[in-house]
Design an enzyme around this catalytic site. Structure first.
Site, PDB file in Angstrom:
ATOM      1  CG  ASP A 208       3.473  12.191 -36.698  1.00 14.90           C
ATOM      2  OD1 ASP A 208       3.428  12.926 -37.634  1.00 14.90           O
ATOM      3  OD2 ASP A 208       4.234  12.256 -35.788  1.00 14.90           O
ATOM      4  CG  ASP A 217      16.977   2.644 -43.403  1.00 13.67           C
ATOM      5  OD1 ASP A 217      17.377   1.367 -43.212  1.00 13.67           O
ATOM      6  OD2 ASP A 217      17.672   3.423 -43.193  1.00 13.67           O
ATOM      7  CG  HIS A 241       6.214  15.390 -38.022  1.00 14.01           C
ATOM      8  ND1 HIS A 241       5.396  14.684 -37.092  1.00 14.01           N
ATOM      9  CD2 HIS A 241       6.703  16.326 -37.356  1.00 14.01           C
ATOM     10  CE1 HIS A 241       5.840  15.296 -35.909  1.00 14.01           C
ATOM     11  NE2 HIS A 241       6.674  16.338 -36.072  1.00 14.01           N
ATOM     12  CG  ASN A 333       9.044  22.435 -31.221  1.00 17.12           C
ATOM     13  OD1 ASN A 333       9.333  21.446 -30.273  1.00 17.12           O
ATOM     14  ND2 ASN A 333       8.677  22.057 -32.330  1.00 17.12           N
TER      15      ASN A 333
END
Length: 459
Positions: A208, A217, A241, A333
């Site tokens: 990515d 986190d 992203h 998408n």
């Protein structure tokens, strides 16, 4: 009129004072948490658009990720160095003009490579084993492909395509407690955690834009990664992203802040193959896959896509599959049946998106290449610059499946990659018309059912 006893009045007064004090204590605690989390705004110099706070006390950014994807496409359409392939009204692909990926049967000598570069009036841009990216100053991509395919030593030549992100006890994590994470209960994650919460030895690579290496986190959930673009070991995220995808899989769970990941213990291997603009080339993504496999990845998540078949990318996919790696990709998408790659490759588990209503997300692609579905609408997760965001897209659905694959291998590390794929497909909750269909594939993934199946195969 009956007189109220003095002792009762004192008791009531004390209770009222305690209630007021508790109210102020809670409010101050929330204010302190908000100050410490450093997640209240997106900096003005980031390339992200359409960002706003959902609610200041929640520290969650709401990002129109589908609009962001459209912005990326608009930028590519206006980029003179990028060629546009229009498949239909909804779908398009892109490649870099005057560049070509060339796979040689055997790596030519330096002298031969220099000869070819001179004949095309160009240069060598990148190398990966016997695959080389050439760029010409004068020849078009079509002319380059014709030239190299005429060379006896060439296996194939093809455009350097661009792949776009498809963005669109129970844990005590802040946003999980406040019921932002509808996605985890929808796939029976909590029930699955009674069987396993993961294993740090099972590695999930995320191909990515990188991962925010300092995110509170994620920083303890990351293993060694790779920056393909800069050829170094610092895959930090400059887009957001990749960090969001990684957080869905493995955000640190039960740590009183942020979001809960699907796996509590599996490690993330961040591979940065896409830049701040949100896209990356065939060559870089394929190189990232090779690196991940050669450095111990058990699972690879690819929340990205393109509508053009690439032999170079297929070669990387086949290599990973031959090494027993589980490959998972977002379906796309554009609300279209046009097959998207790498999701449509046979050895890749293709993931469509569903909303909290149980229906296919209106943006999610569909077709006979869809294998399973997972939540993909308004999914809260980590975001770069140590923030949190709620994003939508099949990019968000795919990492749910990658996290499930990590849990399956955690409970039964002897499973083959095909067995993991089969368990995921056979343990789903059926949606849509009975049986396999073009909208949901086998159905909505079910963590509990999958883990029970994997556990039974271990015995």
């Amino acid at each position: 009129m009956t007189k109220i006893p003095r002792s009762l009045l004192v008791t009531v007064s004390v209770l009222i004072l305690l209630s007021i004090g508790l109210l102020f204590l809670v409010q101050n605690t929330r204010n302190k948490e908000n100050h410490e989390n450093k997640t209240v705004a997106v900096k003005n110099n980031t390339p992200i658009t359409n960002v706003q706070n959902v609610e200041k006390e929640k520290n969650v950014l709401q990002i129109n990720s589908l609009s962001m994807g459209q912005t990326i496409k608009n930028q590519l359409r206006n980029d003179p160095s990028v060629f546009l392939i229009k498949h239909n009204e909804k779908t398009e692909s892109h490649y870099i003009k005057k560049e070509v990926n060339v796979a040689f049967k055997t790596l030519p000598s330096t002298k031969e490579l220099e000869r070819m570069a001179q004949e095309i009036n160009g240069t060598i841009i990148k190398k990966q084993n016997s695959t080389i990216v050439f760029r010409s100053n004068t020849l078009s991509t079509k002319e380059l492909i014709e030239y190299f395919n005429s060379q006896a030593m060439v296996e194939f030549a093809e455009p350097n395509y661009l792949y776009l992100q498809n963005q669109i006890g129970l844990p005590n994590d802040l946003l999980y407690r406040e019921q932002y994470q509808w996605n985890l209960s929808a796939i029976q994650a909590e029930a699955g955690w009674d069987i396993t919460k993961g294993d740090e030895h099972i590695i999930i690579a995320v191909i990515d834009t990188g991962v925010d290496l300092d995110h509170p986190d994620l920083r303890r959930r990351i293993t060694n990664g790779y920056n393909v673009l800069l050829n170094n070991n610092f895959p930090d995220d400059d887009n957001g992203h990749g960090t969001h995808v990684a957080g869905i899989i493995a955000s640190e769970t039960n740590n009183h802040e942020g979001v809960a990941g699907i796996t509590w213990y599996n490690k993330i291997m961040p591979i940065k193959a896409m830049g701040a603009e949100g896209h990356g080339t065939t060559f870089d993504i394929a190189k990232g896959i090779f690196w991940a496999v050669d450095h111990g990845a058990d699972i690879i998540n690819m929340s990205l896509g393109n509508y053009q078949h690439s032999s170079l990318l297929k070669g990387a996919i086949d290599y990973a599959y031959s090494k027993n790696v589980v490959l998972i990709a977002a379906a796309g998408n554009e609300n279209t049946m046009q097959p998207s790659f790498p999701a449509a490759f046979p050895n890749v588990l293709s993931v469509a998106a569903v909303s909290y209503t149980g229906q296919r997300a209106p943006f999610s692609n569909y077709g006979d290449y869809i294998d399973v579905a997972a939540p993909g609408v308004q999914i809260p997760s980590t975001y770069f610059n140590q923030q949190y965001a709620a994003l939508s897209g099949t990019s968000m659905a795919s990492p749910h499946v990658a996290g499930l694959a990590g849990l399956l291998l955690s409970v039964n590390p002897n499973l083959t990659n095909q067995e993991v794929i089969d368990i995921i497909k056979n343990s789903t909750y059926d949606l849509g018309i009975p049986g396999t269909d073009h909208e949901f594939g086998s159905g909505l993934i079910n963590v509990k059912n999958g883990l029970e199946d994997a556990q039974s195969k271990r015995q």
